[in-house]
Design a protein around this motif. Structure first.
Motif, PDB file in Angstrom:
ATOM      1  N   TRP A  85      78.166 -19.552 -26.911  1.00 53.36           N
ATOM      2  CA  TRP A  85      78.052 -19.879 -25.491  1.00 53.36           C
ATOM      3  C   TRP A  85      79.429 -19.904 -24.865  1.00 53.36           C
ATOM      4  CZ3 TRP A  85      73.108 -20.222 -23.754  1.00 53.36           C
ATOM      5  CH2 TRP A  85      72.114 -20.358 -24.742  1.00 53.36           C
ATOM      6  N   ASP A  86      79.647 -19.075 -23.840  1.00 53.04           N
ATOM      7  CA  ASP A  86      80.943 -18.996 -23.175  1.00 53.04           C
ATOM      8  C   ASP A  86      81.074 -20.068 -22.091  1.00 53.04           C
ATOM      9  OD1 ASP A  86      81.256 -16.798 -24.747  1.00 53.04           O
ATOM     10  OD2 ASP A  86      81.723 -15.402 -23.125  1.00 53.04           O
ATOM     11  N   GLY A  87      82.236 -20.739 -22.071  1.00 56.19           N
ATOM     12  CA  GLY A  87      82.518 -21.722 -21.033  1.00 56.19           C
ATOM     13  C   GLY A  87      81.684 -22.976 -21.118  1.00 56.19           C
ATOM     14  N   ALA A  88      81.282 -23.354 -22.310  1.00 53.18           N
ATOM     15  CA  ALA A  88      80.308 -24.430 -22.481  1.00 53.18           C
ATOM     16  C   ALA A  88      80.694 -25.699 -21.728  1.00 53.18           C
ATOM     17  CB  ALA A  88      80.155 -24.745 -23.970  1.00 53.18           C
ATOM     18  N   GLY A  89      79.794 -26.168 -20.881  1.00 58.48           N
ATOM     19  CA  GLY A  89      79.950 -27.425 -20.151  1.00 58.48           C
ATOM     20  C   GLY A  89      78.582 -27.925 -19.734  1.00 58.48           C
ATOM     21  N   GLU A  90      78.457 -29.220 -19.497  1.00 59.95           N
ATOM     22  CA  GLU A  90      77.185 -29.811 -19.067  1.00 59.95           C
ATOM     23  C   GLU A  90      77.218 -30.067 -17.567  1.00 59.95           C
ATOM     24  OE1 GLU A  90      73.368 -32.000 -20.146  1.00 59.95           O
ATOM     25  OE2 GLU A  90      74.426 -30.102 -20.508  1.00 59.95           O
ATOM     26  N   GLU A 278      64.684   2.093 -22.527  1.00 58.85           N
ATOM     27  CA  GLU A 278      65.792   2.913 -22.047  1.00 58.85           C
ATOM     28  C   GLU A 278      66.369   3.715 -23.206  1.00 58.85           C
ATOM     29  OE1 GLU A 278      66.321   3.129 -18.988  1.00 58.85           O
ATOM     30  OE2 GLU A 278      65.533   1.278 -18.093  1.00 58.85           O
ATOM     31  N   ASP A 279      67.205   4.709 -22.868  1.00 61.85           N
ATOM     32  CA  ASP A 279      67.805   5.552 -23.904  1.00 61.85           C
ATOM     33  C   ASP A 279      69.279   5.224 -24.101  1.00 61.85           C
ATOM     34  OD1 ASP A 279      68.794   6.509 -21.540  1.00 61.85           O
ATOM     35  OD2 ASP A 279      68.266   8.612 -21.892  1.00 61.85           O
ATOM     36  N   PHE A 280      69.669   3.991 -23.803  1.00 63.86           N
ATOM     37  CA  PHE A 280      71.043   3.564 -24.015  1.00 63.86           C
ATOM     38  C   PHE A 280      71.032   2.166 -24.629  1.00 63.86           C
ATOM     39  CE2 PHE A 280      69.860   2.294 -19.725  1.00 63.86           C
ATOM     40  CZ  PHE A 280      70.312   0.987 -19.616  1.00 63.86           C
ATOM     41  N   GLU A 281      72.195   1.739 -25.089  1.00 67.14           N
ATOM     42  CA  GLU A 281      72.358   0.404 -25.649  1.00 67.14           C
ATOM     43  C   GLU A 281      73.318  -0.392 -24.779  1.00 67.14           C
ATOM     44  OE1 GLU A 281      73.365   0.652 -29.811  1.00 67.14           O
ATOM     45  OE2 GLU A 281      71.302   1.211 -30.315  1.00 67.14           O
ATOM     46  N   THR A 282      73.282  -1.699 -24.924  1.00 68.25           N
ATOM     47  CA  THR A 282      74.203  -2.575 -24.203  1.00 68.25           C
ATOM     48  C   THR A 282      74.653  -3.695 -25.125  1.00 68.25           C
ATOM     49  OG1 THR A 282      74.565  -3.708 -22.085  1.00 68.25           O
ATOM     50  CG2 THR A 282      72.512  -4.202 -23.235  1.00 68.25           C
ATOM     51  N   LEU A 283      75.603  -4.489 -24.666  1.00 69.25           N
ATOM     52  CA  LEU A 283      76.115  -5.573 -25.494  1.00 69.25           C
ATOM     53  C   LEU A 283      75.093  -6.685 -25.656  1.00 69.25           C
ATOM     54  CD1 LEU A 283      79.856  -6.174 -24.573  1.00 69.25           C
ATOM     55  CD2 LEU A 283      78.873  -4.787 -26.378  1.00 69.25           C
ATOM     56  N   SER A 284      75.192  -7.358 -26.774  1.00 64.73           N
ATOM     57  CA  SER A 284      74.267  -8.447 -27.112  1.00 64.73           C
ATOM     58  C   SER A 284      74.645  -9.720 -26.368  1.00 64.73           C
ATOM     59  CB  SER A 284      74.285  -8.681 -28.630  1.00 64.73           C
ATOM     60  OG  SER A 284      75.625  -8.828 -29.108  1.00 64.73           O
ATOM     61  N   MET A 285      74.585  -9.661 -25.036  1.00 63.75           N
ATOM     62  CA  MET A 285      74.955 -10.788 -24.187  1.00 63.75           C
ATOM     63  C   MET A 285      74.068 -10.805 -22.946  1.00 63.75           C
ATOM     64  SD  MET A 285      78.667 -11.733 -22.471  1.00 63.75           S
ATOM     65  CE  MET A 285      79.241 -12.976 -23.650  1.00 63.75           C
ATOM     66  N   GLY A 333      75.815 -13.457 -27.491  1.00 58.32           N
ATOM     67  CA  GLY A 333      76.633 -14.226 -26.558  1.00 58.32           C
ATOM     68  C   GLY A 333      75.835 -14.599 -25.310  1.00 58.32           C
ATOM     69  N   ASP A 334      76.058 -15.811 -24.808  1.00 60.88           N
ATOM     70  CA  ASP A 334      75.295 -16.301 -23.665  1.00 60.88           C
ATOM     71  C   ASP A 334      76.146 -17.218 -22.802  1.00 60.88           C
ATOM     72  OD1 ASP A 334      72.462 -15.337 -24.229  1.00 60.88           O
ATOM     73  OD2 ASP A 334      72.942 -16.350 -26.105  1.00 60.88           O
ATOM     74  N   HIS A 335      75.569 -17.604 -21.665  1.00 59.49           N
ATOM     75  CA  HIS A 335      76.194 -18.536 -20.728  1.00 59.49           C
ATOM     76  C   HIS A 335      75.171 -19.596 -20.334  1.00 59.49           C
ATOM     77  CE1 HIS A 335      78.261 -14.651 -20.266  1.00 59.49           C
ATOM     78  NE2 HIS A 335      79.339 -15.367 -19.995  1.00 59.49           N
ATOM     79  N   PHE A 336      75.639 -20.808 -20.073  1.00 61.25           N
ATOM     80  CA  PHE A 336      74.743 -21.854 -19.589  1.00 61.25           C
ATOM     81  C   PHE A 336      74.486 -21.629 -18.106  1.00 61.25           C
ATOM     82  CE2 PHE A 336      76.414 -24.712 -23.160  1.00 61.25           C
ATOM     83  CZ  PHE A 336      75.319 -24.415 -23.964  1.00 61.25           C
ATOM     84  N   MET A 345      67.645 -17.558 -20.393  1.00 63.47           N
ATOM     85  CA  MET A 345      67.619 -18.744 -21.239  1.00 63.47           C
ATOM     86  C   MET A 345      66.306 -18.815 -22.028  1.00 63.47           C
ATOM     87  SD  MET A 345      70.575 -20.297 -20.814  1.00 63.47           S
ATOM     88  CE  MET A 345      71.061 -18.572 -21.049  1.00 63.47           C
ATOM     89  N   HIS A 346      65.215 -18.478 -21.370  1.00 62.67           N
ATOM     90  CA  HIS A 346      63.918 -18.449 -22.068  1.00 62.67           C
ATOM     91  C   HIS A 346      63.932 -17.395 -23.165  1.00 62.67           C
ATOM     92  CE1 HIS A 346      62.419 -21.280 -19.209  1.00 62.67           C
ATOM     93  NE2 HIS A 346      62.344 -20.427 -18.199  1.00 62.67           N
TER      94      HIS A 346
END
Length: 440
Positions: A85-90, A278-285, A333-336, A345-346
């Motif tokens: 999780w990037d920039g993790a904060g509550e 789709e016929d392309f890939e993207t980053l796991s984020m 990789g994810d963001h809050f 998030m789901h």
């Protein structure tokens, strides 16, 4: 309520962060650790030695750390999965606390990359002296005292539950105009020192003297990070190594193969994964799926479920490609953030639920993965790196790893023409989002 944090998302408009298993081969379970209700009391009850102003403390070994062991001859590697999780904060969305609960429920430890300025209140903003920018500047703003308190409480509980607290550094400056990609190694070292200092002096900077300390020495705990916008890794690596880091997760993107060291530390990149339909890939984020779908954070409500399903199915496709193939660690990789109504998030929660209980799967932090890699036979790791994306050993794992290979004789497979473009972050069709903008 804590203050809103504003930040830029690459090509997207600036957004407001409104305040508001089973075991597997290769790893042995560690201390059971605290549950939700016990986490905060245990932070006080553990024997402690306060550090500095009492913002942090030495409290002994971190709970719930698996004990890595070397693979036996012919043994199939565990399938490692790292959710970060990037920039993790509550804040008012309560996503930090939500995913701590998800991790406990599905036996997943994770890596939380903390932005140091999230522990620095706005009134003390000039304590931050960012490279190439005026003192007190930040592209993601600062916090307020209540927001610092809420974030510290989550960090405290997360660490006691076995999760890793890494760094997303501080001001999140991106792009060619004095962004992190232009910084020197010395400037990166200054940024790392400041990120540490904001964690180690949050009590002084907020006046929250009665709060319990963070139960770790951050100078020792901090062993890795992810750069804003995935920029600047070339000069960051020597700085990170000099500051005691063991890995970096700032690569622009890579294929799903076994990791290697770069500049003396482990390189843990986000990975190219399928985009269903789709016929392309993207980053796991999450950000990259958003950029390839709506391109904005509040897209058409009628399409949000479809977008979330596409991300979920893409992550599962990437996972299954590794799980049934070369068993390369899988990085997410994810963001809050509640972009597009929280659909991402789901999706992430659904993936955690689906994969973390599977046989042979270990959902770990980057630090725990580095622990495991460090104890392996270098020859075995070199041989694992000869397996291409999704490629399982033709004669089974017992035959493939049955004899210890010599590291000096192991070869690394070259990318085919089909895959060569992916090494530089492109998909060959111009459809993937600019991975350098995959930042919170």
């Amino acid at each position: 309520m804590a203050a809103a944090w504003r930040f830029a998302l690459g090509g997207l408009a600036a957004l407001a962060l409104t305040t508001g298993a089973s075991g597997c081969s290769g790893m042995t379970p560690g201390d059971a650790g605290p549950e939700e209700g016990a986490a905060l009391p245990n932070a006080v009850e553990r024997p402690s030695r306060l550090i500095g102003d009492g913002s942090t403390a030495e409290t002994g070994p971190q709970p719930r750390q698996p004990k890595p062991r070397r693979l036996g001859p012919g043994e199939k590697p565990p399938q490692f999965v790292v959710f970060s999780w990037d920039g993790a904060g509550e804040d008012g969305q309560k996503l930090f606390s939500r995913f701590r609960a998800v991790g406990r429920k599905y036996h997943a430890t994770m890596t939380y990359f903390l932005s140091g300025v999230y522990l620095l209140p706005y009134g003390k903003r000039e304590l931050y002296d960012p490279p190439r920018h005026a003192a007190g500047a930040s592209d993601i703003g600062f916090n307020d005292v209540e927001g610092v308190r809420d974030t510290v409480r989550q960090l405290r509980g997360a660490w006691l539950e076995g999760n890793e607290i890494g760094t997303h550094f501080n001001g999140h400056f991106c792009g060619s105009d004095d962004g992190v990609g232009t910084w020197t190694t010395e400037e990166w070292m200054s940024e790392i020192r400041q990120a540490e200092s904001f964690v180690k002096r949050w009590k002084t900077n907020t006046g929250l003297r009665n709060e319990p300390p963070l139960p770790f020495d951050y100078s020792k705990e901090l062993v890795g990070g992810r750069a804003p916008c995935l920029e600047g890794q070339h000069n960051l690596i020597p700085a990170a190594r000099a500051m005691g880091f063991r890995y970096d997760a700032s690569s622009i993107g890579s294929r799903q193969v076994w990791p290697r060291r770069t500049g003396g530390i482990w390189d843990f990149p986000l990975q190219d994964i399928p985009v269903p339909g789709e016929d392309f890939e993207t980053l796991s984020m999450d950000y990259n799926f958003l950029a390839n779908q709506s391109g904005i954070t509040k897209g058409d409500p009628s399409l949000r479920d479809e977008w979330g399903d596409q991300m979920r199915d893409g992550l599962l496709a990437g996972f299954n490609r590794a799980y049934r193939g070369n068993r390369a660690p899988f990085f997410v990789g994810d963001h809050f953030e509640s972009w597009n109504g929280g659909t991402y998030m789901h999706a992430v929660e659904s993936v955690i639920k689906t994969v973390c209980g599977k046989k042979g799967v270990r959902c770990v932090s980057f630090k725990q993965l580095a622990d495991w890699l460090d104890v392996q036979d270098p020859g075995v790791l070199a041989k694992l790196r000869t397996l291409d994306v999704g490629e399982a050993p033709k004669k089974g794992w017992g035959r493939f790893l049955g004899n210890r290979p010599a590291a000096s004789h192991a070869s690394t497979r070259k990318a085919s023409g089909k895959d060569a473009g992916k090494r530089d972050g492109s998909d060959g069709k111009g459809r993937r989002a600019d991975v350098r903008r995959a930042a919170e």
